[in-house]
Design an enzyme around this catalytic site. Sequence first.
Site, PDB file in Angstrom:
ATOM      1  N   ASN A   6       0.810  -1.224   0.000  1.00  0.00           N
ATOM      2  CA  ASN A   6       0.000   0.000   0.000  1.00  0.00           C
ATOM      3  C   ASN A   6       0.845   1.278   0.000  1.00  0.00           C
ATOM      4  O   ASN A   6       0.309   2.367   0.171  1.00  0.00           O
ATOM      5  CB  ASN A   6      -0.914   0.024   1.229  1.00  0.00           C
ATOM      6  CG  ASN A   6      -1.854  -1.168   1.268  1.00  0.00           C
ATOM      7  OD1 ASN A   6      -2.357  -1.597   0.230  1.00  0.00           O
ATOM      8  ND2 ASN A   6      -2.093  -1.697   2.456  1.00  0.00           N
ATOM      9  N   HIS A  92     -14.321  -1.219   5.859  1.00  0.00           N
ATOM     10  CA  HIS A  92     -13.216  -1.903   6.546  1.00  0.00           C
ATOM     11  C   HIS A  92     -13.651  -2.458   7.903  1.00  0.00           C
ATOM     12  O   HIS A  92     -14.473  -1.860   8.608  1.00  0.00           O
ATOM     13  CB  HIS A  92     -12.075  -0.907   6.745  1.00  0.00           C
ATOM     14  CG  HIS A  92     -10.767  -1.530   7.124  1.00  0.00           C
ATOM     15  ND1 HIS A  92     -10.407  -1.751   8.419  1.00  0.00           N
ATOM     16  CD2 HIS A  92      -9.745  -1.986   6.355  1.00  0.00           C
ATOM     17  CE1 HIS A  92      -9.194  -2.302   8.446  1.00  0.00           C
ATOM     18  NE2 HIS A  92      -8.777  -2.458   7.201  1.00  0.00           N
ATOM     19  N   GLU A 136     -16.142   3.940   2.824  1.00  0.00           N
ATOM     20  CA  GLU A 136     -14.756   4.224   2.455  1.00  0.00           C
ATOM     21  C   GLU A 136     -14.767   5.148   1.236  1.00  0.00           C
ATOM     22  O   GLU A 136     -15.643   5.029   0.379  1.00  0.00           O
ATOM     23  CB  GLU A 136     -14.012   2.920   2.107  1.00  0.00           C
ATOM     24  CG  GLU A 136     -13.785   2.055   3.324  1.00  0.00           C
ATOM     25  CD  GLU A 136     -12.943   0.803   3.036  1.00  0.00           C
ATOM     26  OE1 GLU A 136     -12.011   0.859   2.216  1.00  0.00           O
ATOM     27  OE2 GLU A 136     -13.236  -0.229   3.648  1.00  0.00           O
ATOM     28  N   SER A 140     -10.882  -0.562  -0.140  1.00  0.00           N
ATOM     29  CA  SER A 140      -9.547  -1.136  -0.018  1.00  0.00           C
ATOM     30  C   SER A 140      -9.376  -2.455  -0.762  1.00  0.00           C
ATOM     31  O   SER A 140      -8.273  -2.783  -1.175  1.00  0.00           O
ATOM     32  CB  SER A 140      -9.206  -1.332   1.455  1.00  0.00           C
ATOM     33  OG  SER A 140     -10.131  -2.205   2.066  1.00  0.00           O
ATOM     34  N   ASP A 165     -13.724   6.873   5.358  1.00  0.00           N
ATOM     35  CA  ASP A 165     -12.397   6.341   5.672  1.00  0.00           C
ATOM     36  C   ASP A 165     -11.637   6.389   4.346  1.00  0.00           C
ATOM     37  O   ASP A 165     -11.974   5.686   3.394  1.00  0.00           O
ATOM     38  CB  ASP A 165     -12.543   4.902   6.186  1.00  0.00           C
ATOM     39  CG  ASP A 165     -11.192   4.235   6.465  1.00  0.00           C
ATOM     40  OD1 ASP A 165     -10.191   4.622   5.829  1.00  0.00           O
ATOM     41  OD2 ASP A 165     -11.161   3.308   7.287  1.00  0.00           O
ATOM     42  N   HIS A 168      -7.155   4.683   1.427  1.00  0.00           N
ATOM     43  CA  HIS A 168      -6.572   4.433   0.098  1.00  0.00           C
ATOM     44  C   HIS A 168      -6.801   5.587  -0.871  1.00  0.00           C
ATOM     45  O   HIS A 168      -6.529   5.460  -2.059  1.00  0.00           O
ATOM     46  CB  HIS A 168      -7.118   3.123  -0.475  1.00  0.00           C
ATOM     47  CG  HIS A 168      -6.798   1.960   0.409  1.00  0.00           C
ATOM     48  ND1 HIS A 168      -5.612   1.268   0.315  1.00  0.00           N
ATOM     49  CD2 HIS A 168      -7.476   1.418   1.453  1.00  0.00           C
ATOM     50  CE1 HIS A 168      -5.591   0.326   1.254  1.00  0.00           C
ATOM     51  NE2 HIS A 168      -6.706   0.397   1.963  1.00  0.00           N
ATOM     52  N   LYS A 198      -0.315   4.365   4.336  1.00  0.00           N
ATOM     53  CA  LYS A 198      -0.380   3.828   2.974  1.00  0.00           C
ATOM     54  C   LYS A 198       0.381   4.777   2.046  1.00  0.00           C
ATOM     55  O   LYS A 198       1.605   4.808   2.118  1.00  0.00           O
ATOM     56  CB  LYS A 198      -1.827   3.543   2.624  1.00  0.00           C
ATOM     57  CG  LYS A 198      -2.220   2.229   3.323  1.00  0.00           C
ATOM     58  CD  LYS A 198      -3.569   2.072   3.831  1.00  0.00           C
ATOM     59  CE  LYS A 198      -3.648   0.791   4.658  1.00  0.00           C
ATOM     60  NZ  LYS A 198      -4.890   0.640   5.382  1.00  0.00           N
TER      61      LYS A 198
HETATM   62  C1  LIG Z   1      -5.449  -0.057   6.464  1.00  0.00           C
HETATM   63  C2  LIG Z   1      -6.810   0.417   6.744  1.00  0.00           C
HETATM   64  C3  LIG Z   1      -7.202   0.785   8.027  1.00  0.00           C
HETATM   65  C4  LIG Z   1      -6.330   0.553   9.237  1.00  0.00           C
HETATM   66  O1  LIG Z   1      -5.299   1.464   9.297  1.00  0.00           O
HETATM   67  P1  LIG Z   1      -4.006   1.102  10.169  1.00  0.00           P
HETATM   68  O2  LIG Z   1      -3.295   2.404  10.290  1.00  0.00           O
HETATM   69  O3  LIG Z   1      -3.256   0.072   9.401  1.00  0.00           O
HETATM   70  O4  LIG Z   1      -4.508   0.606  11.485  1.00  0.00           O
HETATM   71  C5  LIG Z   1      -8.437   1.345   8.191  1.00  0.00           C
HETATM   72  N1  LIG Z   1      -9.281   1.494   7.155  1.00  0.00           N
HETATM   73  C6  LIG Z   1      -8.962   1.118   5.908  1.00  0.00           C
HETATM   74  C7  LIG Z   1      -9.925   1.306   4.813  1.00  0.00           C
HETATM   75  C8  LIG Z   1      -7.715   0.556   5.665  1.00  0.00           C
HETATM   76  O5  LIG Z   1      -7.409   0.140   4.452  1.00  0.00           O
END
Ligand SMILES: *Cc1c(COP(=O)(O)O)cnc(C)c1O
Length: 339
Positions: A6, A92, A136, A140, A165, A168, A198
Site C-alpha cells: 500500500n 473496513h 470508504e 480497499s 475512511d 486508500h 499507505k
Molecule cells: C489499512 C486500513 C485501516 C487501518 O489502518 P491502520 O493504520 O493500518 O490501522 C483502516 N481502514 C482502511 C480502509 C484501511 O485500508
Amino acid sequence: MSFCCNDYLNLSQHPKVKRAAIEAIERNGAGSGASRLVTGNHPLHRALERRLAALKNSEDALIFGSGYLANIGLIPALLGPGDAVFIDELAHACMFSGARLSRAEIFVFKHNRVDHAAELAAAHRGRFGRAILATEGVFSMDGDLAPLPELAELCRSFDLWLMTDDAHGIGVVGGGRGSNFAHAKAVDIPIQMGTLSKAVGSYGAYVCGSAALIDLLKSRGRSLVYSTALPPANLAASLAALDIIESDPELVARPVSKAQLFTDRLGLPPARSSIVPILVGSPEAALSRSAELEAQGFLVTAIRPPTVPEGSARLRVTFSAGHPDDQILRLADAIRACS
Ligand SMILES: *Cc1c(COP(=O)(O)O)cnc(C)c1O
C-alpha cells in the site's frame, strides 16, 4: 516484484522522508513517552494536524495512533445506544468494530447502493437520535470509489453525518487530496478519517472535521486519550511526505495511471484508484494463482473470506509510482495466462 503493497508513492523509501524521521529521532528520541493528554504531546502533532486540515479543507484535524485506533475511537465518541450507523457492507473491519463498540444500532447497506441506503434511512432513521453514514472513499479490496456526492445529498435529506475512511484515497486520488476531491465538485464531508500508513508512507491516522468535532474527540476518543502518542519520527516522516504529495502532482498521478495501463491490457474497465481486484471465486483458486504468479516473480496476495465476502476470493493487485511499465504488462499477461 511486489504488487501488493500500500506504499503507493514509495514514500516509505524516499530519502527526504527517511531523513526527516532520522532527524526527528536524533532531536527528540525514539518514543513519545505517554499519551498526548499526559506528556506525549509534541509540536510536530500540531504541525501535522494543521497541514492535514489545510489539505482536506477542514477546520481542524486530530492525529490518532493508527487507522484502527481512529475508527474505534471516533464512532463511539459520537454515538451511543439510541443512535444509528448506516454502513456500506464492504467498509473496513475497523469501521464495523467502531460501530459495534458504540452500541448504536447498525444498518448495513449494499455496496455503493445509494438507493438501498436511502431505503434503510427512510425506514429507520426517525427512531434514532444521532446517526452516521459510514463508508470508504476508495474501497480497499475493490478499488472503486464511493458515490460521495450522492451520499452527501442523502445525508442532508435524512440528517446523517457522513463519515469517510480515506485510507486508500489520500495521496492517490483527487490530486493527492483524497476522495472528497475526486468528484466533479469537492464534496463537503463532516467526518473525514484516513491513514498515514499507505500512500503517505509512514504510520498513524487522522480525523479531519470541524473544530467542535476535534475538541470532542480530544476528551471522548478513548483510543486517543488512553493510548501512547505516535513517536516524533512518524510525525516528521508524514510531514515530509505531505510536502512531496503537495508539490509533485506528476508523482501523485502515477499509481492510478499505472493501474490503468494494467486494466487496459486486460480489457477491464479503467482503474479509478491504485487497487485492481481480479475476482477468482474460491479461496483455493486464489491461493493457487497467487503461487503461480510468485513462481514467475510476481508477489500478488490472495485475499480470502472473511476479509472479503464468501465466493469473492481474489487477487488484489496494487500499483505504485515506481512500477516499471514492462513489468506491469508482463504481470497482466501472466494473469491472463493463468485464468
Ligand atoms: C489499512 C486500513 C485501516 C487501518 O489502518 P491502520 O493504520 O493500518 O490501522 C483502516 N481502514 C482502511 C480502509 C484501511 O485500508
